[in-house]
Scaffold this motif. Structure first.
Motif, PDB file in Angstrom:
ATOM      1  N   ASP A   4       0.868  -1.176   0.000  1.00 63.18           N
ATOM      2  CA  ASP A   4       0.000   0.000   0.000  1.00 63.18           C
ATOM      3  C   ASP A   4       0.907   1.229   0.000  1.00 63.18           C
ATOM      4  O   ASP A   4       1.551   1.540   1.001  1.00 63.18           O
ATOM      5  CB  ASP A   4      -0.903  -0.016   1.242  1.00 63.18           C
ATOM      6  CG  ASP A   4      -1.870   1.170   1.250  1.00 63.18           C
ATOM      7  OD1 ASP A   4      -1.789   1.998   0.315  1.00 63.18           O
ATOM      8  OD2 ASP A   4      -2.661   1.276   2.203  1.00 63.18           O
ATOM      9  N   THR A   7       0.111   3.947   2.533  1.00 63.97           N
ATOM     10  CA  THR A   7       0.582   3.607   3.883  1.00 63.97           C
ATOM     11  C   THR A   7       2.098   3.774   3.995  1.00 63.97           C
ATOM     12  O   THR A   7       2.618   4.284   4.995  1.00 63.97           O
ATOM     13  CB  THR A   7       0.197   2.152   4.217  1.00 63.97           C
ATOM     14  OG1 THR A   7      -1.216   2.033   4.112  1.00 63.97           O
ATOM     15  CG2 THR A   7       0.635   1.766   5.622  1.00 63.97           C
ATOM     16  N   LEU A  10       2.775   7.472   4.242  1.00 65.24           N
ATOM     17  CA  LEU A  10       2.384   8.006   5.549  1.00 65.24           C
ATOM     18  C   LEU A  10       3.341   7.530   6.648  1.00 65.24           C
ATOM     19  O   LEU A  10       3.732   8.302   7.533  1.00 65.24           O
ATOM     20  CB  LEU A  10       0.948   7.570   5.882  1.00 65.24           C
ATOM     21  CG  LEU A  10      -0.164   8.307   5.105  1.00 65.24           C
ATOM     22  CD1 LEU A  10      -1.516   7.648   5.368  1.00 65.24           C
ATOM     23  CD2 LEU A  10      -0.217   9.780   5.524  1.00 65.24           C
ATOM     24  N   GLN A  11       3.719   6.251   6.586  1.00 62.38           N
ATOM     25  CA  GLN A  11       4.631   5.736   7.628  1.00 62.38           C
ATOM     26  C   GLN A  11       6.011   6.381   7.519  1.00 62.38           C
ATOM     27  O   GLN A  11       6.670   6.596   8.536  1.00 62.38           O
ATOM     28  CB  GLN A  11       4.756   4.204   7.500  1.00 62.38           C
ATOM     29  CG  GLN A  11       3.506   3.431   7.857  1.00 62.38           C
ATOM     30  CD  GLN A  11       3.139   3.552   9.335  1.00 62.38           C
ATOM     31  OE1 GLN A  11       2.761   4.652   9.788  1.00 62.38           O
ATOM     32  NE2 GLN A  11       3.209   2.459  10.067  1.00 62.38           N
ATOM     33  N   ASN A  14       5.503   9.610   9.082  1.00 65.21           N
ATOM     34  CA  ASN A  14       5.367   9.389  10.522  1.00 65.21           C
ATOM     35  C   ASN A  14       6.726   9.140  11.183  1.00 65.21           C
ATOM     36  O   ASN A  14       7.002   9.652  12.284  1.00 65.21           O
ATOM     37  CB  ASN A  14       4.454   8.185  10.782  1.00 65.21           C
ATOM     38  CG  ASN A  14       3.001   8.522  10.509  1.00 65.21           C
ATOM     39  OD1 ASN A  14       2.627   9.705  10.495  1.00 65.21           O
ATOM     40  ND2 ASN A  14       2.184   7.511  10.269  1.00 65.21           N
TER      41      ASN A  14
ATOM     42  N   ALA B  19      -4.860   3.375   6.818  1.00 64.26           N
ATOM     43  CA  ALA B  19      -4.887   1.963   7.205  1.00 64.26           C
ATOM     44  C   ALA B  19      -4.623   1.834   8.715  1.00 64.26           C
ATOM     45  O   ALA B  19      -4.162   2.769   9.377  1.00 64.26           O
ATOM     46  CB  ALA B  19      -3.834   1.184   6.412  1.00 64.26           C
ATOM     47  N   PRO B  21      -2.230   0.152  10.432  1.00 64.48           N
ATOM     48  CA  PRO B  21      -0.859   0.400  10.924  1.00 64.48           C
ATOM     49  C   PRO B  21      -0.554   1.885  11.101  1.00 64.48           C
ATOM     50  O   PRO B  21       0.178   2.264  12.015  1.00 64.48           O
ATOM     51  CB  PRO B  21       0.023  -0.201   9.827  1.00 64.48           C
ATOM     52  CG  PRO B  21      -0.846  -1.143   9.094  1.00 64.48           C
ATOM     53  CD  PRO B  21      -2.246  -0.621   9.182  1.00 64.48           C
ATOM     54  N   VAL B  22      -1.144   2.701  10.240  1.00 63.39           N
ATOM     55  CA  VAL B  22      -0.901   4.140  10.358  1.00 63.39           C
ATOM     56  C   VAL B  22      -1.511   4.679  11.651  1.00 63.39           C
ATOM     57  O   VAL B  22      -0.893   5.456  12.385  1.00 63.39           O
ATOM     58  CB  VAL B  22      -1.464   4.877   9.130  1.00 63.39           C
ATOM     59  CG1 VAL B  22      -1.265   6.386   9.293  1.00 63.39           C
ATOM     60  CG2 VAL B  22      -0.796   4.393   7.858  1.00 63.39           C
ATOM     61  N   THR B  25       0.477   3.512  14.544  1.00 64.31           N
ATOM     62  CA  THR B  25       1.720   4.296  14.596  1.00 64.31           C
ATOM     63  C   THR B  25       1.461   5.666  15.197  1.00 64.31           C
ATOM     64  O   THR B  25       2.263   6.170  16.002  1.00 64.31           O
ATOM     65  CB  THR B  25       2.302   4.433  13.174  1.00 64.31           C
ATOM     66  OG1 THR B  25       2.573   3.133  12.663  1.00 64.31           O
ATOM     67  CG2 THR B  25       3.577   5.266  13.197  1.00 64.31           C
ATOM     68  N   PRO B 102       2.410  -2.429  14.008  1.00 66.06           N
ATOM     69  CA  PRO B 102       2.661  -1.841  12.679  1.00 66.06           C
ATOM     70  C   PRO B 102       3.829  -2.479  11.971  1.00 66.06           C
ATOM     71  O   PRO B 102       3.863  -2.533  10.744  1.00 66.06           O
ATOM     72  CB  PRO B 102       2.968  -0.374  13.016  1.00 66.06           C
ATOM     73  CG  PRO B 102       2.451  -0.143  14.375  1.00 66.06           C
ATOM     74  CD  PRO B 102       2.499  -1.445  15.081  1.00 66.06           C
TER      75      PRO B 102
END
Lengths: 244, 230
Positions: A4, A7, A10-11, A14, B19, B21-22, B25, B102
């Motif tokens: 994804d 995701t 975004l991660q 993050n 999602a 995991p986000v 997190t 995550p």
């Protein structure tokens, strides 16, 4: 299995945000406080080192001062010991001199006492000898007390200087003492012999004196002629004392 | 049972699907950020128990970085420390019922590995200079350049796959056992997961340290630790 991408994106963001967050609010403050404590500890250690160095310097100074005091004390002790030694030596010499003087005085006193004692002993011996002689002579017959002494007396008068002989009897009769009273024949013999010696008649005044033990004594105003045991004993005693 | 290989979109922010995991997190970030903010508000020279633990953590982390890189740990501390803390807490988040870590999703591991990859390049260039950093790709000779370039990619992938495989497999095993055996049977496996999660966090952080340190090269002046300076 698929990825994804939203995701993933975004991660990724993050993770970046989390790295910033923890760096800003966790790691930076904690590391700063650690560094601050280390700086303070180092400052304290430096101050302690400085204090230690100062203390070491003071200790060294104190050591030097102590060594100086010790040296001074040792010097003072040495000087005091030297003074004491000199004073002891002086006192010893003084004492020895005093002792020697006292000894000399004692020896002199002892010598004087010994001489005095010997003189006393000699005097006693002389006196004893005179007493013995007197006792012995008193046992002689009366004739022996004057017999034989007339010649001696006349010989002694003959030995007098001429002016003295000439003046004998000028003042009157000459006193003559005898251990016992002379018999008339003995008196005549004495007068005859004296007249023969002097060339003129000499008037005599004869008296008895037992203290003479034996013999005669002519006692004129200008001369005394002794010929008796008392005078002999006195002379002997004097001679003994003088020779000692 | 839900597979960690599946993507569950909880909601959308505009066109962006958010999602699970986000969201987890974000929760971990919020928790870590709040803890860091609260714990470091009143730091003092005479430390509290919490401050002592934090200082111990930072000191141990610095020692580890210094021993591995032979460099001053300060520039690397935020990245390495964040990777360690986040991976550790993310791995252990599986203990909370209903939460899936995550790091059991490859996108999260890939995002972390991307930052390690970027840090390798940035610290490599800052440590050696651009020319010096590029020269590391032709060492010991030009022949090795393709292999060195491939190594850059493969070791990043190895970071991703190692963490993803270990955590995801743990989640799978616990899920399968839970669905087959019952409520309390997976507890030993979950305890094992605690150990595995800690070990994987340490391995991820230490490998990132090794990769960045190798790229940056050794410093001529190695800062001494407090212990060494004594």
């Amino acid at each position: 299995m698929t990825i994804d991408w939203w995701t993933l994106g975004l991660q990724t963001v993050n993770a970046a945000i989390l790295i910033w967050l923890l760096a800003r609010f966790l790691f930076r403050p904690v590391s700063k406080i650690i560094e601050k404590r280390q700086a303070l500890a180092h400052a304290d250690l430096d101050a302690a080192e400085a204090a230690k160095a100062a203390a070491e310097a003071e200790r060294a100074a104190a050591e030097a001062e102590r060594a100086e005091i010790s040296a001074s004390r040792a010097a003072l002790l040495d000087a005091a010991q030297a003074d004491a030694g000199r004073e002891t030596e002086r006192l010893m010499q003084q004492a020895q001199a005093g002792i020697a003087e006292e000894r000399r005085r004692a020896e002199a006193a002892l010598a004087r006492a010994e001489a005095e004692r010997r003189r006393a002993l000699d005097a006693q011996a002389g006196q004893l000898a005179a007493d013995i002689a007197e006792r012995l002579l008193r046992r002689l017959p009366d004739a022996a007390l004057t017999a034989g002494f007339i010649d001696g007396l006349v010989a002694a008068v003959a030995e007098l200087p001429a002016p003295v002989r000439d003046r004998l009897g000028s003042d009157g009769p000459v006193p003559v003492r005898a251990a016992r009273m002379l018999l008339p024949e003995e008196r005549a013999t004495l007068e005859a012999r004296l007249a023969e010696t002097l060339g003129r008649t000499l008037p005599l005044e004869i008296s008895e004196d037992p203290d003479l033990i034996a013999g005669l004594e002519l006692d004129a105003t200008n001369a005394i002629v002794r010929n008796h045991f008392r005078a002999d004993l006195a002379r002997i005693t004097a001679e003994l004392t003088r020779h000692d | 049972m839900q597979s960690p290989l599946e993507h569950v979109t909880l909601f959308h922010i505009g066109p962006v699907p958010i999602a699970e995991p986000v969201v987890v997190t974000w929760l971990i970030m919020a928790g870590l950020g709040a803890f860091a903010f609260l714990a470091t508000r009143k730091l003092s020279i005479l430390p509290s128990k919490t401050q002592t633990v934090l200082e111990l953590f930072v000191t141990v982390l610095d020692d580890q970085i210094r021993d591995t890189m032979r460099r001053d740990p300060a520039p690397f501390r935020p990245l390495i420390g964040t990777l360690l803390l986040f991976v550790l807490i993310a791995n252990w988040s599986s203990l909370i019922p209903g939460i899936e870590p995550p790091t059991a999703h490859i996108e999260t591991d890939a995002a972390l590995a991307v930052w390690v990859f970027v840090a390798t390049i940035v610290f490599g260039i800052s440590g050696r200079g651009l020319k010096g950093y590029l020269e590391t790709f032709v060492e010991p000779s030009w022949v090795m350049m393709p292999l060195n370039l491939i190594e850059q990619i493969t070791r990043t992938f190895s970071l991703i796959i190692r963490l993803f495989g270990n955590v995801m497999s743990g989640v799978f095993v616990v899920g399968i056992v839970l669905s087959l055996a019952g409520l309390f049977v997976p507890i030993p496996l979950m305890a094992l997961e605690l150990l595995t999660g800690a070990v994987q966090a340490y391995i991820f952080a230490i490998l990132a340290t090794v990769f960045i340190g190798a790229a940056a090269g050794e410093s001529e002046e190695i800062p001494l630790t407090a212990k060494e300076s004594d």
